[in-house]
Motif scaffolding. Structure first.
Motif, PDB file in Angstrom:
ATOM      1  N   PRO A 193       0.869  -1.278  -0.112  1.00 32.40           N
ATOM      2  CA  PRO A 193      -0.103   0.196   0.043  1.00 32.40           C
ATOM      3  C   PRO A 193       1.000   1.325  -0.338  1.00 32.40           C
ATOM      4  O   PRO A 193       1.897   1.312   0.462  1.00 32.40           O
ATOM      5  N   ASP A 194       0.263   2.203  -0.559  1.00 31.65           N
ATOM      6  CA  ASP A 194       0.631   3.848  -0.667  1.00 31.65           C
ATOM      7  C   ASP A 194      -0.032   4.676   0.350  1.00 31.65           C
ATOM      8  O   ASP A 194      -1.008   4.304   0.964  1.00 31.65           O
ATOM      9  N   GLY A 195       0.107   6.053  -0.102  1.00 27.94           N
ATOM     10  CA  GLY A 195      -0.531   6.803   0.767  1.00 27.94           C
ATOM     11  C   GLY A 195      -2.145   6.746   0.536  1.00 27.94           C
ATOM     12  O   GLY A 195      -2.838   7.140   1.533  1.00 27.94           O
ATOM     13  N   SER A 196      -2.428   6.322  -0.578  1.00 29.40           N
ATOM     14  CA  SER A 196      -4.038   6.272  -0.769  1.00 29.40           C
ATOM     15  C   SER A 196      -4.680   5.264   0.179  1.00 29.40           C
ATOM     16  O   SER A 196      -6.037   5.425   0.162  1.00 29.40           O
ATOM     17  N   PHE A 197      -3.962   4.492   0.793  1.00 31.56           N
ATOM     18  CA  PHE A 197      -4.680   3.486   1.648  1.00 31.56           C
ATOM     19  C   PHE A 197      -4.775   3.805   3.088  1.00 31.56           C
ATOM     20  O   PHE A 197      -5.002   3.113   4.134  1.00 31.56           O
ATOM     21  N   ALA A 198      -4.481   5.210   3.266  1.00 29.35           N
ATOM     22  CA  ALA A 198      -4.114   5.626   4.727  1.00 29.35           C
ATOM     23  C   ALA A 198      -5.576   5.430   5.481  1.00 29.35           C
ATOM     24  O   ALA A 198      -5.334   5.063   6.740  1.00 29.35           O
ATOM     25  N   ASP A 199      -6.757   5.598   4.831  1.00 30.71           N
ATOM     26  CA  ASP A 199      -7.943   5.256   5.640  1.00 30.71           C
ATOM     27  C   ASP A 199      -8.385   4.065   5.619  1.00 30.71           C
ATOM     28  O   ASP A 199      -9.624   3.714   6.077  1.00 30.71           O
ATOM     29  N   THR A 200      -7.708   3.113   4.994  1.00 33.45           N
ATOM     30  CA  THR A 200      -8.050   1.614   4.896  1.00 33.45           C
ATOM     31  C   THR A 200      -8.416   1.135   6.116  1.00 33.45           C
ATOM     32  O   THR A 200      -7.213   1.107   6.991  1.00 33.45           O
ATOM     33  N   THR A 201      -9.411   0.467   6.348  1.00 39.13           N
ATOM     34  CA  THR A 201      -9.657  -0.352   7.803  1.00 39.13           C
ATOM     35  C   THR A 201      -9.508  -1.755   7.754  1.00 39.13           C
ATOM     36  O   THR A 201      -9.326  -2.389   6.693  1.00 39.13           O
ATOM     37  N   MET A 202      -9.311  -2.646   8.777  1.00 42.10           N
ATOM     38  CA  MET A 202      -9.435  -3.980   8.866  1.00 42.10           C
ATOM     39  C   MET A 202     -10.775  -4.613   8.308  1.00 42.10           C
ATOM     40  O   MET A 202     -10.506  -5.568   7.483  1.00 42.10           O
ATOM     41  N   ALA A 203     -11.991  -3.869   8.366  1.00 38.23           N
ATOM     42  CA  ALA A 203     -13.107  -4.154   7.756  1.00 38.23           C
ATOM     43  C   ALA A 203     -12.783  -4.202   6.085  1.00 38.23           C
ATOM     44  O   ALA A 203     -13.443  -5.027   5.657  1.00 38.23           O
ATOM     45  N   ASP A 204     -12.140  -3.058   5.581  1.00 34.88           N
ATOM     46  CA  ASP A 204     -11.969  -3.363   4.273  1.00 34.88           C
ATOM     47  C   ASP A 204     -11.047  -4.267   3.965  1.00 34.88           C
ATOM     48  O   ASP A 204     -11.306  -4.916   2.780  1.00 34.88           O
TER      49      ASP A 204
END
Length: 622
Positions: free
Chosen positions: A314-325
């Motif tokens: 992952p890069d910065g675009s994944f900053a808000d990616t959660t465990m649920a995602d």
């Protein structure tokens, strides 16, 4: 004064002039001295480069002050000191024991210096590779240095361990960082107290130290000013060329992963396919390292249709990616695709480490949705779901450190790979840090080509939101083990509802997922669980092909008791790899044989590219 001028002076120099053999010896010794002196000057120059690079980095940092106590250990050690002073009897007793041991060591060392035999007062633990050179035992001086260190180390660690009254968190911290301190002070880590380094320095006239500093400069440059120790020859390996080479096709991809379907090696395969979720903290090819070490290749040969998830780096675009995602777009989406390709409902799945942790939650999620039958069986490799005894990694997780970690991740949106790699290396600093300091910087040797260390260095970035959730909710608060403790995609997770048949593997010497922690899964799931304890650790305990004929494993056919110790009392030891034991278990759940499936044959999921695909080749920031 020239060499000729020195030879014509009175005294011994005149004798050299009259004796050609002595004159040759003088020339040879003088040349060696000059070479050593010149190399020491080069060492000084290289050292100045290191200092300048450090100063430059501080200036480029804009004068920002580093965190005084980034690991939040100051308070723990202050409490330790206060409790030591409140009850000094234990400290005095250990000091007296150390003094007595030193007296015995002086006596036995004196006997050895006089040519007598004498039993050592203390010996390194089995497997301690710092002192494996014969010089540590055969040379009386270095044997004395070694034993002095071991006695002091034992006294320090014993004094800390016997202090009463520390809370559990502080106890872990002081024990862990005391061990780090003791390992850093090992005489093997210093030029003048390491016989191998001394011998090499004299025989190579200091060239080893020059090369070592060049290695250090290169490591600093590669690490952007931070020391990024090169553990192996990175040019010796290439993903898809000599590692991760099992034939197959990428048949699906989204923003989170590519799905690899491996080519069959048998004419018929089990009807139920096998879907593997590797940890996204590392690359998947630990399970497909080389032809002889590949679990993937072995499983294919047993007649399984094997699918592998290859996570994105992952890069910065994944900053808000959660465990649920990760569950929704990773585990559940991969399950859907495998179902569609094979036409089978009820897949056999494997989860390794953190991917196994999420797999356990996904099973509870599917049960809550009335879809538990989508997974026929689940295999968990070194997987923790109850983090009450999570081991040394928990040392890095408390409120203060999580706040510091969050600040570090704000700018990029993720934790860069080198930060996590450093944390893992600290868990085995003697093997994964100091041994390379000695080899690369002091002996001046090039790193040895080693596929496992190449994989270990090929780590990944971790998205901010997901990583903080994992550390806070699981490592720190242990909420996954509590019914409804965490919620994923609107569903309260209760592991007690999981009835899926499970095979659980733990490593006896695992320093990342301790075996007693992994064992707790047996007390949470409601379905049948086969627990198996493998010899070795987090990696070698998993990647142990039968052909290697290494290590051992333990099984127990009785219902798992409450603790691992109780389980082990009745366990049976077996030599070699545990893979055949797993195959015997999974074969009964894999269904009848059907014609082998060809990757890319399904019209809705044609081949995108050859395995191992693009995602695995993306490097992290480390």
């Amino acid at each position: 004064m020239s060499q000729d001028d020195r030879r014509t002076t009175d005294g011994p120099a005149s004798d050299h002039a009259a004796d050609p053999t002595a004159e040759h010896a003088w020339d040879e010794n003088w040349d060696e001295f000059q070479a050593l002196s010149e190399n020491m000057m080069r060492v000084a120059a290289k050292s100045q480069q290191l200092v300048n690079a450090f100063v430059m980095r501080q200036q480029q940092g804009g004068g920002a002050q580093p965190t005084v106590d980034p690991y939040n250990i100051g308070g723990a050690f202050l409490d330790l000191t206060a409790r030591m002073m409140a009850n000094p009897a234990v400290l005095v007793e250990n000091q007296m024991q150390l003094w007595q041991d030193y007296m015995r060591l002086l006596q036995t060392s004196a006997l050895r210096f006089l040519g007598e035999d004498a039993e050592p007062v203390i010996s390194p633990e089995r497997g301690d590779r710092r002192f494996r050179s014969d010089a540590w035992t055969e040379n009386q001086l270095f044997d004395f240095i070694k034993q002095s260190y071991l006695l002091a180390a034992r006294c320090i660690q014993k004094s800390v361990a016997e202090v009463d009254g520390l809370d559990r968190e502080d106890r872990r911290k002081v024990d862990f960082y005391t061990k780090q301190f003791v390992e850093a002070l090992s005489p093997s880590n210093f030029l003048l107290t390491n016989p191998d380094v001394l011998h090499t320095t004299l025989s190579e006239k200091g060239e080893n130290l020059v090369r070592g500093l060049e290695h250090m400069l290169a490591d600093l440059e590669r690490g952007g000013g931070e020391l990024n120790i090169q553990m192996t020859d990175a040019d010796a390996f290439e993903v898809g060329r000599n590692i991760a080479v099992s034939p197959g096709k990428v048949v699906y991809e989204n923003a989170f992963f590519q799905l690899i379907q491996y080519a069959p090696s048998t004419e018929q395969v089990h009807d139920r396919p096998l879907l593997i979720f590797p940890p996204w903290i590392n690359k998947f090819y630990i399970l497909d390292l080389t032809e002889k070490k590949s679990f993937v290749r072995w499983a294919v040969a047993q007649g399984h249709t094997v699918f592998m998830v290859s996570w994105v780096n992952p890069d910065g675009s994944f900053a808000d990616t959660t465990m649920a995602d990760y569950m929704r777009h990773g585990h559940l989406e991969a399950l859907r695709v495998v179902e569609a390709i094979t036409g089978v409902r009820g897949i056999n799945v494997i989860g390794y480490c953190v991917a196994g942790t999420l797999l356990s939650a996904a099973l509870a999620y599917l049960d809550a949705k009335g879809e538990a039958d989508r997974v026929n069986s689940a295999t968990f490799l070194t997987t923790q779901v109850d983090f009450a005894d999570a081991g040394d990694l928990s040392v890095f997780v408390d409120e203060e450190q999580l706040e510091i970690l969050q600040e570090k991740m704000e700018a990029k949106g993720y934790l860069d790979s080198k930060a996590m790699a450093t944390t893992f290396n600290m868990l085995r600093s003697s093997d994964l840090i100091w041994s390379f300091v000695v080899n690369n910087y002091m002996l001046g040797k090039e790193p040895f080509p080693f596929d496992l260390l190449y994989w270990n260095s090929d780590s990944t970035n971790l998205p901010k939101a997901m990583h903080l959730f994992y550390l806070d909710k699981m490592y720190q608060k242990n909420l996954l083990a509590e019914p409804g403790g965490i919620t994923l995609d609107g569903v309260a997770i209760d592991l007690r509802t999981v009835k899926t048949p499970a095979y659980v593997q733990a490593g006896k010497e695992d320093h990342i997922s301790p075996a007693n922690s992994v064992y707790k899964i047996t007390q949470l799931f409601s379905g049948p669980v086969r627990f198996m304890l493998a010899g070795s650790g987090h990696i070698a305990g998993v990647v142990n092909p039968p052909e290697a004929n290494k290590y051992q494993y333990w099984t127990n056919t009785r219902k798992p008791p409450q603790t691992l110790d109780k389980w082990f009392e009745k366990a049976e030891e077996h030599p070699g790899s545990w893979w055949p034991d797993w195959q015997h278990w999974i074969a009964r759940k894999a269904g009848p044989k059907v014609p082998a499936r060809t990757p890319g044959d399904h019209p809705d999921f044609p081949a995108i590219e050859d395995a191992p695909g693009r995602y695995v080749k993306v490097k992290g920031d480390g």
